[in-house]
Write a protein that holds these residues in place. Sequence first.
Motif, short mmCIF file in Angstrom:
data_model
loop_
_atom_site.label_atom_id
_atom_site.label_comp_id
_atom_site.label_asym_id
_atom_site.label_seq_id
_atom_site.Cartn_x
_atom_site.Cartn_y
_atom_site.Cartn_z
N VAL A 5 -19.40 -0.07 5.83
CA VAL A 5 -19.87 1.01 6.70
C VAL A 5 -18.84 2.13 6.75
O VAL A 5 -19.18 3.33 6.65
CB VAL A 5 -20.16 0.48 8.11
N LEU A 6 -17.56 1.77 6.89
CA LEU A 6 -16.49 2.76 6.97
C LEU A 6 -16.37 3.55 5.66
O LEU A 6 -16.26 4.78 5.68
CB LEU A 6 -15.17 2.08 7.30
N GLU A 7 -16.39 2.85 4.53
CA GLU A 7 -16.25 3.52 3.24
C GLU A 7 -17.43 4.45 2.98
O GLU A 7 -17.26 5.57 2.48
CB GLU A 7 -16.12 2.49 2.12
N HIS A 8 -18.64 3.99 3.33
CA HIS A 8 -19.81 4.82 3.07
C HIS A 8 -19.79 6.07 3.95
O HIS A 8 -20.14 7.17 3.49
CB HIS A 8 -21.09 4.02 3.31
N ALA A 9 -19.39 5.90 5.20
CA ALA A 9 -19.30 7.06 6.09
C ALA A 9 -18.26 8.05 5.58
O ALA A 9 -18.47 9.27 5.64
CB ALA A 9 -18.95 6.61 7.51
N THR A 10 -17.15 7.54 5.06
CA THR A 10 -16.10 8.41 4.52
C THR A 10 -16.58 9.16 3.28
O THR A 10 -16.36 10.36 3.14
CB THR A 10 -14.85 7.58 4.16
N GLU A 11 -17.24 8.44 2.39
CA GLU A 11 -17.69 9.04 1.13
C GLU A 11 -18.79 10.09 1.34
O GLU A 11 -18.88 11.06 0.57
CB GLU A 11 -18.20 7.95 0.19
N THR A 12 -19.63 9.90 2.35
CA THR A 12 -20.74 10.83 2.58
C THR A 12 -20.41 11.90 3.62
O THR A 12 -21.26 12.75 3.92
CB THR A 12 -21.99 10.07 3.03
N LEU A 13 -19.21 11.86 4.15
CA LEU A 13 -18.83 12.81 5.19
C LEU A 13 -18.80 14.24 4.66
O LEU A 13 -18.20 14.52 3.63
CB LEU A 13 -17.45 12.44 5.74
N GLN A 14 -19.46 15.14 5.38
CA GLN A 14 -19.45 16.56 5.02
C GLN A 14 -18.96 17.35 6.23
O GLN A 14 -19.67 17.50 7.22
CB GLN A 14 -20.86 17.02 4.62
N LEU A 15 -17.73 17.82 6.12
CA LEU A 15 -17.11 18.60 7.19
C LEU A 15 -17.48 20.07 7.06
O LEU A 15 -17.94 20.51 6.00
CB LEU A 15 -15.59 18.43 7.13
N PRO A 16 -17.31 20.84 8.12
CA PRO A 16 -17.59 22.28 8.04
C PRO A 16 -16.77 22.95 6.95
O PRO A 16 -15.72 22.45 6.54
CB PRO A 16 -17.19 22.79 9.44
N ALA A 17 -17.23 24.08 6.47
CA ALA A 17 -16.55 24.80 5.39
C ALA A 17 -15.09 25.05 5.76
O ALA A 17 -14.77 25.46 6.88
CB ALA A 17 -17.24 26.13 5.13
N GLY A 18 -14.20 24.76 4.81
CA GLY A 18 -12.78 24.96 5.04
C GLY A 18 -12.10 23.74 5.63
O GLY A 18 -10.86 23.73 5.78
N GLY A 19 -12.87 22.69 5.98
CA GLY A 19 -12.23 21.51 6.58
C GLY A 19 -12.56 20.23 5.88
O GLY A 19 -12.29 19.16 6.38
N ASP A 20 -13.22 20.32 4.72
CA ASP A 20 -13.64 19.12 4.01
C ASP A 20 -12.56 18.68 3.03
O ASP A 20 -12.39 19.27 1.98
CB ASP A 20 -14.95 19.39 3.27
N ASP A 21 -11.85 17.65 3.42
CA ASP A 21 -10.81 17.11 2.54
C ASP A 21 -10.86 15.60 2.64
O ASP A 21 -9.99 14.96 3.20
CB ASP A 21 -9.44 17.64 2.94
#
Length: 206
Positions: A187-203
């Motif tokens: 669950v943790l890995e999938h949430a991390t891999e699919t995470l989409q942060l606002p523009a300029g903060g996705d790392d």
Amino acid sequence: MLTPRHQALLATLAGMTVGVAVFGTVLAVNSATGDDSAQTVVTSPTPTPSPSVGDGLRPDALQFVAETFGSERSPVTAEVPAGWKSTQSGTRPRYVDPTGVWQVRFDARGSKQTPTALLSARQGSIDEPDYKVLSTENATLVYTYTDKARGPRMGLSRWISAGDSGRSAMEITVGGRPQDEAGLRAVLEHATETLQLPAGGDDRPS
């Protein structure tokens, strides 16, 4: 006037009539009391087996759906297990399975501190019975403790950095039981891999 032969015949017929009546009465009594030669087979329903306490959250049984949270100005998207319902929204949403055993929580408020600093602070702030740290790799704190109501528990908290700034943009925490470790990590890995942060903060972690 009846001859002796006729009298004998009448006596025989009367005896047969009484016999039939008695036989019918016996059948009626036996039928009422259930006393017949046919045997009744009673089949008890097989109870549905209940999951044992040793059963764990299986990664291959998980399906995921996308959820959007955060704020209108800074929306965040990540995938969580299908069927897990949100108990709170906004920048700190939490999704819980129908049984209440497993959950995943996000904290999208961000912090000026680094993921390492936040991990260290959390590691030293947990005050639970039997608290034990299992690992702190990949900016992820993995620990176990004992809940007074639910028994042994396991938590995995991960902090995700925001670009090259060094500050933290997101915290993801999953919780369950020690026997659920494989599923919780999935669950943790999938949430991390699919995470989409606002523009300029996705790392996202590589």
